[in-house]
Design a protein around this motif. Structure first.
Motif, PDB file in Angstrom:
ATOM      1  N   ALA A  59       5.310  17.624  -4.104  1.00  0.00           N
ATOM      2  CA  ALA A  59       4.021  18.087  -3.587  1.00  0.00           C
ATOM      3  C   ALA A  59       2.832  17.565  -4.385  1.00  0.00           C
ATOM      4  N   ASP A  60       3.079  16.909  -5.512  1.00  0.00           N
ATOM      5  CA  ASP A  60       1.984  16.456  -6.382  1.00  0.00           C
ATOM      6  C   ASP A  60       1.340  15.197  -5.812  1.00  0.00           C
ATOM      7  N   PRO A  61       0.074  15.260  -5.405  1.00  0.00           N
ATOM      8  CA  PRO A  61      -0.576  14.106  -4.769  1.00  0.00           C
ATOM      9  C   PRO A  61      -0.811  12.933  -5.718  1.00  0.00           C
ATOM     10  N   ARG A  62      -0.630  13.141  -7.013  1.00  0.00           N
ATOM     11  CA  ARG A  62      -0.847  12.040  -7.960  1.00  0.00           C
ATOM     12  C   ARG A  62       0.269  11.006  -7.892  1.00  0.00           C
ATOM     13  N   PHE A  63       1.426  11.389  -7.378  1.00  0.00           N
ATOM     14  CA  PHE A  63       2.592  10.537  -7.492  1.00  0.00           C
ATOM     15  C   PHE A  63       2.866   9.808  -6.189  1.00  0.00           C
ATOM     16  N   SER A  64       3.275   8.565  -6.304  1.00  0.00           N
ATOM     17  CA  SER A  64       3.444   7.700  -5.142  1.00  0.00           C
ATOM     18  C   SER A  64       4.883   7.709  -4.637  1.00  0.00           C
ATOM     19  N   ARG A  65       5.024   7.725  -3.315  1.00  0.00           N
ATOM     20  CA  ARG A  65       6.355   7.581  -2.723  1.00  0.00           C
ATOM     21  C   ARG A  65       6.745   6.104  -2.645  1.00  0.00           C
ATOM     22  N   ARG A  66       5.785   5.207  -2.856  1.00  0.00           N
ATOM     23  CA  ARG A  66       6.067   3.778  -2.831  1.00  0.00           C
ATOM     24  C   ARG A  66       6.667   3.332  -4.160  1.00  0.00           C
ATOM     25  N   LEU A  67       7.659   2.484  -4.061  1.00  0.00           N
ATOM     26  CA  LEU A  67       8.243   1.902  -5.266  1.00  0.00           C
ATOM     27  C   LEU A  67       7.979   0.400  -5.269  1.00  0.00           C
ATOM     28  N   THR A  68       6.751   0.044  -4.943  1.00  0.00           N
ATOM     29  CA  THR A  68       6.370  -1.367  -4.884  1.00  0.00           C
ATOM     30  C   THR A  68       5.512  -1.779  -6.069  1.00  0.00           C
ATOM     31  N   GLY A  69       5.125  -0.815  -6.921  1.00  0.00           N
ATOM     32  CA  GLY A  69       4.281  -1.127  -8.064  1.00  0.00           C
ATOM     33  C   GLY A  69       5.071  -1.682  -9.232  1.00  0.00           C
ATOM     34  N   GLU A  70       4.375  -2.289 -10.165  1.00  0.00           N
ATOM     35  CA  GLU A  70       5.009  -2.872 -11.343  1.00  0.00           C
ATOM     36  C   GLU A  70       5.686  -1.772 -12.162  1.00  0.00           C
ATOM     37  N   GLY A  71       6.945  -2.014 -12.496  1.00  0.00           N
ATOM     38  CA  GLY A  71       7.690  -1.049 -13.300  1.00  0.00           C
ATOM     39  C   GLY A  71       8.483  -0.037 -12.502  1.00  0.00           C
ATOM     40  N   ALA A  72       8.240   0.044 -11.191  1.00  0.00           N
ATOM     41  CA  ALA A  72       8.993   0.992 -10.376  1.00  0.00           C
ATOM     42  C   ALA A  72      10.447   0.542 -10.254  1.00  0.00           C
ATOM     43  N   ALA A  73      11.351   1.500 -10.248  1.00  0.00           N
ATOM     44  CA  ALA A  73      12.775   1.182 -10.166  1.00  0.00           C
ATOM     45  C   ALA A  73      13.131   0.685  -8.773  1.00  0.00           C
ATOM     46  N   ARG A  74      14.062  -0.243  -8.728  1.00  0.00           N
ATOM     47  CA  ARG A  74      14.692  -0.615  -7.457  1.00  0.00           C
ATOM     48  C   ARG A  74      15.837   0.368  -7.215  1.00  0.00           C
ATOM     49  N   ILE A  75      16.001   0.778  -5.971  1.00  0.00           N
ATOM     50  CA  ILE A  75      17.036   1.764  -5.671  1.00  0.00           C
ATOM     51  C   ILE A  75      18.356   1.084  -5.338  1.00  0.00           C
ATOM     52  N   ALA A  76      18.345   0.209  -4.349  1.00  0.00           N
ATOM     53  CA  ALA A  76      19.579  -0.377  -3.848  1.00  0.00           C
ATOM     54  C   ALA A  76      20.046  -1.551  -4.702  1.00  0.00           C
ATOM     55  N   ALA A  77      21.336  -1.865  -4.542  1.00  0.00           N
ATOM     56  CA  ALA A  77      21.947  -2.942  -5.317  1.00  0.00           C
ATOM     57  C   ALA A  77      21.747  -4.293  -4.640  1.00  0.00           C
ATOM     58  N   ASN A  78      20.553  -4.538  -4.150  1.00  0.00           N
ATOM     59  CA  ASN A  78      20.193  -5.856  -3.657  1.00  0.00           C
ATOM     60  C   ASN A  78      18.786  -6.156  -4.151  1.00  0.00           C
ATOM     61  N   GLU A  79      18.398  -7.406  -4.093  1.00  0.00           N
ATOM     62  CA  GLU A  79      17.164  -7.842  -4.747  1.00  0.00           C
ATOM     63  C   GLU A  79      15.934  -7.074  -4.286  1.00  0.00           C
ATOM     64  N   SER A  80      15.857  -6.765  -2.985  1.00  0.00           N
ATOM     65  CA  SER A  80      14.667  -6.094  -2.459  1.00  0.00           C
ATOM     66  C   SER A  80      14.592  -4.623  -2.864  1.00  0.00           C
ATOM     67  N   GLY A  81      15.740  -4.012  -3.165  1.00  0.00           N
ATOM     68  CA  GLY A  81      15.737  -2.636  -3.660  1.00  0.00           C
ATOM     69  C   GLY A  81      15.898  -1.561  -2.617  1.00  0.00           C
ATOM     70  N   GLY A  82      15.841  -1.912  -1.332  1.00  0.00           N
ATOM     71  CA  GLY A  82      16.081  -0.915  -0.296  1.00  0.00           C
ATOM     72  C   GLY A  82      14.819  -0.356   0.326  1.00  0.00           C
ATOM     73  N   VAL A  83      15.002   0.704   1.121  1.00  0.00           N
ATOM     74  CA  VAL A  83      13.939   1.222   1.974  1.00  0.00           C
ATOM     75  C   VAL A  83      12.704   1.647   1.187  1.00  0.00           C
ATOM     76  N   PHE A  84      12.882   2.259   0.018  1.00  0.00           N
ATOM     77  CA  PHE A  84      11.739   2.775  -0.722  1.00  0.00           C
ATOM     78  C   PHE A  84      10.933   1.668  -1.398  1.00  0.00           C
ATOM     79  N   ASN A  85      11.556   0.494  -1.532  1.00  0.00           N
ATOM     80  CA  ASN A  85      10.871  -0.643  -2.131  1.00  0.00           C
ATOM     81  C   ASN A  85      10.394  -1.640  -1.075  1.00  0.00           C
ATOM     82  N   SER A  86      10.557  -1.311   0.192  1.00  0.00           N
ATOM     83  CA  SER A  86      10.364  -2.282   1.264  1.00  0.00           C
ATOM     84  C   SER A  86       8.901  -2.401   1.696  1.00  0.00           C
ATOM     85  N   ASP A  87       8.639  -3.490   2.435  1.00  0.00           N
ATOM     86  CA  ASP A  87       7.312  -3.686   3.020  1.00  0.00           C
ATOM     87  C   ASP A  87       6.987  -2.580   4.012  1.00  0.00           C
ATOM     88  N   MET A  88       8.002  -2.079   4.715  1.00  0.00           N
ATOM     89  CA  MET A  88       7.774  -1.004   5.674  1.00  0.00           C
ATOM     90  C   MET A  88       7.207   0.229   4.983  1.00  0.00           C
TER      91      MET A  88
END
Length: 405
Positions: A59-88
Motif C-alpha cells: 500500500a506504500d505509494p513510495r514503492f514501485s511495482r516496476r522492476l525496470t530500474g537500475e539495481g532492481a532484481a530480475r525475477i525469472a531465470a531468463n535474461e529479460s527477468g519475466g513479467v515484472f521486468n517487462s516492457d508491458m
C-alpha cells in the motif's frame, strides 16, 4: 528474538503438497520477518511474510511495482527477468495522476453494476461447459473443461478478441509469467507475437469499434480530457488478457480442490448455499499456492518488520503467507467457510490492488453455485495429496483437477 540472518532461502519455497503451505512460512513470520531469498534468476531479494508488513509495503505509494530500474532484481531465470521486468509492466503508469487516470478509465468496466449485468451470461456459459464435461464422462479434468475456458471466454468478450485464439493467449500468457519454464528465445518470440497481435487488434478497433472495453478506451473521452496512449492501450490489453484468465482459471481449480479435499466443506455448502460468497473469500485467503507474490522496488531506506531495508532492495510480498498469519486471522490454518470479517490480501492492497477483483469474485461465485446445483456429488478423482502444482510460472495453480460425480 532468535533468528538466522545469514540463511538465504531459494524462492519460491517448496511445499509438501499442492494445497499445503511451506512449513517455513511460520518460522519466517515469527523469527525472520524480512528474509533473504534467491529468486529463480539468481538475483537476491527480501521476502516479507507477515500480514501487516506485506499489506504495508503493497500500500506504500513510495514503492514501485516496476522492476525496470537500475539495481532492481530480475525475477525469472531468463535474461529479460519475466513479467515484472517487462516492457508491458512499464507501459501502464506506475503512480501519480497518470496511474489514477488509468484506473478510473479501465475501472469503469469492473463496477458492481457491470458485474451484476455479466452474471447471467457467465452462469449460462458455466452451465454449457459443465454439460460438456458431463458428456465427456468421469473422471474429467475440471480445469480443462471449466476452470480454464470460462475465464477465457469472459475476458475475450470483455476485450473484443476472438475466443478461437485462446490457445495462443495461453501460450503467450505462460511465457510472460515464466520463471523457469521457457528460454529467453522462446519468451522474446512469444512476446513479440503477443505485442503485434494486440497492436493489430487495437488498430482494427480504431476503425471498427465494438461494444468492448478497448473500443471504449479508444473512442471515449476521458473525464480529465486525456485518452490513453497507444502503449497504454496495448499494455492494458495484454495485462488484462493475462490476468483476466490465467489467475482466475487457476483459482477455480484450487477453490474446488480445497472444498473437495475435506468432504465436510462441500457438504456444508450443499446445505447452506448462503455461504457461497464467504466460502469464495475464504478460498482466496486459504490458498497456499497463489504463486510468487508481488514485488516492490524500495526507493529509499525503509523500516519493515522492525528493521531497516536499504534503498535499492527488491521486496517480494508473499500474500499467501500473510493470509495465513495467526496474528491477523483467528484459526489462520483452518478453512472457515463463514469467516467474517475476512480482510485477506489475495488481490493485493493499496493503489495497485487487482483492478479485476470484482470480476474474479463473480466468476468464482458463479462457478461454485453452478457446480453445487448441477453436480452435488462432485468429488476428487485422486487423493488431494496427489494433486500436482503448476511449475515454472509466477502464478500458482494445479496442473490438473481430476474429478468425478
Amino acid at each position: 528474538m532468535e533468528r538466522d540472518d545469514e540463511q538465504v532461502l531459494d524462492y519460491p519455497i517448496p511445499a509438501p503438497s499442492a494445497l499445503e503451505p511451506p512449513a517455513e512460512w511460520e518460522r519466517l513470520r515469527s523469527r525472520c520477518p524480512v528474509a533473504r531469498v534467491t529468486l529463480p534468476s539468481g538475483d537476491e531479494a527480501a521476502l516479507v511474510t507477515r500480514y501487516e508488513d506485506v499489506k504495508g509495503v503493497l500500500a506504500d505509494p513510495r514503492f514501485s511495482r516496476r522492476l525496470t530500474g537500475e539495481g532492481a532484481a530480475r525475477i525469472a531465470a531468463n535474461e529479460s527477468g519475466g513479467v515484472f521486468n517487462s516492457d508491458m509492466a512499464a507501459s501502464v503508469p506506475d503512480g501519480g495522476e497518470g496511474h489514477q487516470r488509468w484506473r478510473r478509465e479501465v475501472g469503469k468496466w469492473f463496477t458492481a453494476k457491470r458485474m451484476t449485468a455479466l452474471r447471467p451470461g457467465i452462469r449460462d456459459m458455466a452451465e454449457r461447459l459443465i454439460d460438456g464435461m458431463v458428456e465427456a464422462g468421469a473422471p474429467a479434468d475440471l480445469k480443462a473443461h471449466l476452470g480454464f475456458p470460462l475465464p477465457v471466454w469472459v475476458i475475450c468478450d470483455l476485450l473484443g478478441v476472438p475466443e478461437s485464439d485462446r490457445d495462443r493467449f495461453s501460450y503467450w500468457s505462460d511465457t510472460l509469467l515464466n520463471l523457469t519454464r521457457y528460454t529467453e528465445e522462446e519468451v522474446s518470440a512469444a512476446q513479440e507475437e503477443f505485442f503485434a497481435y494486440m497492436s493489430a487488434h487495437i488498430g482494427r478497433r480504431r476503425t471498427d469499434p465494438g461494444d468492448d472495453l478497448l473500443s471504449a478506451l479508444i473512442t471515449g473521452t476521458a473525464e480529465d480530457g486525456g485518452r490513453l496512449s497507444d502503449a497504454e492501450l496495448v499494455g492494458t490489453g495484454m495485462g488484462l488478457l493475462v490476468a483476466g484468465h490465467e489467475t482466475t482459471a487457476n483459482m477455480i481449480g484450487k477453490m474446488v480442490a480445497m472444498l473437495l479435499s475435506d468432504r465436510g466443506r462441500w457438504e456444508r455448502l450443499l446445505e447452506e448455499r448462503r455461504l457461497v460468497r464467504t466460502a469464495v473469500e475464504e478460498a482466496l485467503r486459504f490458498d497456499a499456492n497463489s504463486g510468487i507474490g508481488l514485488p516492490r522496488f524500495i526507493t529509499e531506506d525503509t523500516e519493515i518488520g522492525g528493521e531497516t531495508v536499504p534503498a535499492g532492495t527488491t521486496v517480494m510480498c508473499a500474500m499467501a503467507a500473510a493470509n495465513r498469519d495467526a496474528g491477523a486471522f483467528e484459526g489462520a490454518d483452518t478453512m472457515v467457510l463463514d469467516r467474517l470479517p475476512n480482510q485477506h490480501i489475495a488481490f493485493g492492497s493499496g493503489a495497485h490492488s487487482c483492478l479485476g477483483q470484482a470480476l474474479a469474485r463473480t466468476e468464482l461465485q458463479v462457478v461454485l453455485e453452478a457446480l453445487l446445483d448441477r453436480l452435488p456429488g462432485l468429488d476428487l478423482a485422486v487423493p488431494a495429496a496427489e494433486l500436482r502444482r503448476v511449475e515454472g510460472l509466477a502464478v500458482g495453480g494445479l496442473a490438473t483437477v481430476p474429478v468425478r460425480w
